[in-house]
Design an enzyme around this catalytic site. Structure first.
Site, PDB file in Angstrom:
ATOM      1  CG  HIS A  33     -15.714  50.019   2.469  1.00 30.48           C
ATOM      2  ND1 HIS A  33     -16.640  50.603   1.619  1.00 30.48           N
ATOM      3  CD2 HIS A  33     -16.400  49.655   3.588  1.00 30.48           C
ATOM      4  CE1 HIS A  33     -17.827  50.603   2.215  1.00 30.48           C
ATOM      5  NE2 HIS A  33     -17.716  50.030   3.400  1.00 30.48           N
ATOM      6  CG  HIS A  78     -19.616  46.568   0.774  1.00 25.16           C
ATOM      7  ND1 HIS A  78     -18.883  45.779   1.648  1.00 25.16           N
ATOM      8  CD2 HIS A  78     -20.061  47.622   1.528  1.00 25.16           C
ATOM      9  CE1 HIS A  78     -18.904  46.319   2.853  1.00 25.16           C
ATOM     10  NE2 HIS A  78     -19.593  47.436   2.811  1.00 25.16           N
ATOM     11  NE  ARG A 108     -27.803  54.280  -1.830  1.00 28.32           N
ATOM     12  CZ  ARG A 108     -27.206  53.531  -0.915  1.00 28.32           C
ATOM     13  NH1 ARG A 108     -26.873  54.069   0.248  1.00 28.32           N
ATOM     14  NH2 ARG A 108     -26.965  52.253  -1.149  1.00 28.32           N
TER      15      ARG A 108
END
Length: 674
Positions: A549, A621, A631
């Site tokens: 996006h 990205h 994460r």
């Protein structure tokens, strides 16, 4: 004394009949399917998701059929008689309620959340289905579900790759790659174009005529669906007017606007942001030339005249009309379905002008019929279209941006001693992108991770959705203001909450200095986020942790464009991601070309590493799947426009200022400050 049991039997039969007609709500079925997926019950996923799709379709079809039937039975004529008008309205309402309840039951038309509706429009159930069918080794059905999902999600990189794998598997045939949700009018049109391009004009005529029939049918259905509840967002901030005539006027204006937009909706393919250029007129362009090729000049002339209804002064088509008229020796007439369609379209525009004045909202006319263009021919042989249409933006494309005024510089001072540039735009094969290392220390990373574990909530920032981007990961987040509130309440160390605030401020200063911006960057949104791989759902993953996006525009890979228009956050100018750890599998940050497929750079997260980049279409990205572990990162979006500063950030600024000026225990009341 004899008792007549017939009435009781009839009543019981009617109750049973109504119960059997009743459909289980599709949002409940969908939720059950998602829950079954989380438990690894793949047979349950198939059962619930397939039933949810059937029910969603059934509810839609019933609403359309009942609205069209009741409209036909209870027409509202042009009489100014108020009693006659409301007589028709009331009878139509009774007709609608009876029709819908008798066919699907009242509980099947309850209000469904916008999130669920959007998931169905984006075909998310098919992603669950293709995963479940693959687990059940029903690869032909998995291929069909994957293909159906991909048609509406062409930016999904790994689904594209997965489709290639399906094609190579035994038991999967070409016929399995069908779109279960294909719109009939678009399907027939696309097939007609292929035959036309191959010179099969007789076959093309049949398909284009079918496409037109389906188009006008789809238009009637689209208009019928517009007649549901309306919401007056433009007036949420104003004192609403409750008089009967104004209520009716406002509601009818919203319906008209929705119906007017059917032109755009029918010309937009699934997963695309922009309509196909000149869509409806192109049918008549193709037909006039195809009929000419099969020597049906009467039909060719009628289609050419119809095309001119949409584009009055189109030179190449005017010449075609002259040619056909000369060959036939008489004039012709345009097709009546298009005449009626355009007359209604014109009336709607006139009414919208009146209605939008009443709402206080300016009406802007969309450019629906864009010229197809023709070929010049010295011998005056009729011209046909040159082939497939191009894409045009939904609204006027905005090429001017605040970033362009900054002259796109980079390489400024880092202002902090330990921070260093690991990769610049050249290394990352793009522009306005950079990777910094050592932005924060290991101890600071650990402290912020601990803060995240205490304060983050599932789906925070995404309407409470535990997995807003992928069903295979849990997504959790928190904001600066929330962590300060937790600090006041003693649930986390206040110093840790202040660290979150200070680290985000440090990131802002680094980005602003490195990109040599000559105006201040303001916070648009600040988020401490963690993505956790869900155990048991990582085998053969074909999705991304966060799909490709851009941050301030709507990425349209097929058109190779990024449309700077809502619902994108068009005011965002720069973005930064500061990573807190690297002890997980997968989760790489990736830049791609605008096709959302070609990866130009990949960044492996680690403690203290920060990616900074401009937020537009120059920097598409996403995040690779996190397949093991958790994460965590601080995600920050910036704007150059102070009007779009983050409200929570301004409140946090006040709290921090108060902390610096006074002792917390003596002077600050947490409820007052927060």
């Amino acid at each position: 004394m004899e008792v007549n049991v017939l009435p009781q039997l009839v009543a019981a039969f009617l109750l049973i009949l109504r119960a059997t007609c009743s459909l289980e709500p599709y949002d409940l079925l969908y939720d059950n399917g998602v829950e079954a997926f989380s438990k690894g019950d793949y047979a349950g996923v198939v059962r619930y998701m397939e039933k949810a799709l059937q029910t969603f379709s059934k509810v839609r079809e019933t609403k359309i059929r009942c609205r069209l039937t009741c409209e036909e039975q209870h027409r509202i004529d042009g009489s100014a008689n108020t009693e006659l008008f409301f007589d028709s309205v009331l009878h139509r309402a009774v007709c609608l309620n009876h029709c819908i309840e008798s066919q699907i039951g009242s509980q099947s038309v309850h209000k469904v959340s916008e999130d669920v509706i959007q998931d169905f429009h984006r075909r998310i159930p098919y992603n669950y289905l293709q995963l479940a069918y693959r687990k059940l080794n029903q690869l032909d059905k998995a291929a069909t579900a994957a293909h159906t999902y991909f048609q509406a999600n062409p930016e999904h990189v790994e689904m594209s790759q997965n489709l290639e794998l399906y094609k190579a598997l035994e038991g999967v045939e070409e016929k399995n790659f069908i779109d279960r949700e294909a719109r009939p009018h678009q399907k027939a049109f696309s097939a007609g174009v292929k035959l036309y391009d191959n010179g099969d004009y007789e076959g093309a005529v049949v398909l284009f005529e079918e496409a037109l029939t389906e188009y006008y049918k789809a238009d009637a259905e689209c208009r019928a669906l517009c007649e549901g509840p309306q919401r007056f967002e433009e007036q949420d901030h104003m004192l609403y007017r409750y008089s009967l005539t104004e209520l009716i006027s406002d509601h009818y204006t919203q319906v008209l606007h929705c119906q007017h937009e059917c032109v755009r909706d029918l010309a937009t393919r699934p997963g695309r942001l922009s309509p196909m250029e000149n869509y409806l007129p192109l049918h008549y362009d193709y037909l006039q030339f195809a009929y000419f090729q099969v020597n049906k000049l009467e039909e060719a002339l009628s289609c050419a005249l119809t095309y001119l209804l949409f584009h009055e002064d189109e030179e190449f088509m005017t010449e075609n009309v002259e040619y056909f008229t000369e060959m036939l020796g008489h004039e012709g007439q345009p097709r009546q379905e298009a005449v009626r369609y355009l007359q209604r379209h014109k009336q709607e525009k006139e009414l919208l002008l009146i209605g939008t004045e009443n709402l206080g909202v300016p009406y802007t006319e969309g450019n629906y019929w864009n010229s197809a263009g023709g070929r010049e021919d010295a011998n005056r042989i009729p011209s046909g279209t040159d082939g497939w249409m191009e894409y045009v933006p939904i609204s006027e494309k905005k090429n001017t941006s605040r970033i362009m005024l900054q002259h796109l510089r980079e390489g400024g001072p880092l202002i902090y001693e330990n921070v260093r540039v690991e990769q610049n735009s050249l290394d990352l094969n793009g522009s306005q992108r950079v990777v910094f290392d050592d932005v924060i220390s290991e101890d600071e990373c650990s402290e912020l991770k601990l803060l995240a574990h205490t304060t983050t909530l599932a789906g925070d920032g995404y309407r409470g959705k535990m997995s807003p981007h992928t069903p295979n990961e849990k997504f959790e987040g928190t904001t600066v203001l929330k962590t300060l509130q937790y600090g006041y309440e003693g649930r986390v160390p206040l110093n840790s909450a202040r660290l979150f605030y200070e680290v985000s401020e440090k990131a802002r200063k680094i980005v602003e200095s490195y990109f040599m911006l000559n105006s201040t960057l303001h916070f648009s949104y600040t988020h401490l986020v963690c993505r956790t791989a869900i155990t048991g759902q990582q085998d053969h993953r074909n999705d991304l942790s966060h799909p490709i996006h851009a941050d301030n525009c709507l990425l349209d890979p097929e058109a190779n464009e990024c449309w700077k228009e809502p619902p994108a956050y068009t005011y965002r100018d720069y973005s930064a991601l500061l990573y807190l750890n690297g002890d997980f599998d997968g989760g790489e940050f990736i830049f791609t070309e605008m096709d959302a497929k070609t990866i130009t750079a990949s960044v492996k997260p680690r403690c203290g590493r920060m990616v900074g980049f401009s937020s537009g279409g120059e920097n598409p990205h996403g995040v690779r799947a996190v397949t093991s572990g958790q994460r965590c990162a601080v995600a920050i979006w910036f704007t150059l426009d102070p009007l779009y500063r983050e409200l929570e950030r301004l409140q946090a600024d006040e709290v921090i200022q108060a902390l610096e000026n006074q002792h917390l225990s003596s002077y600050i009341n947490p409820k007052d400050e927060l």
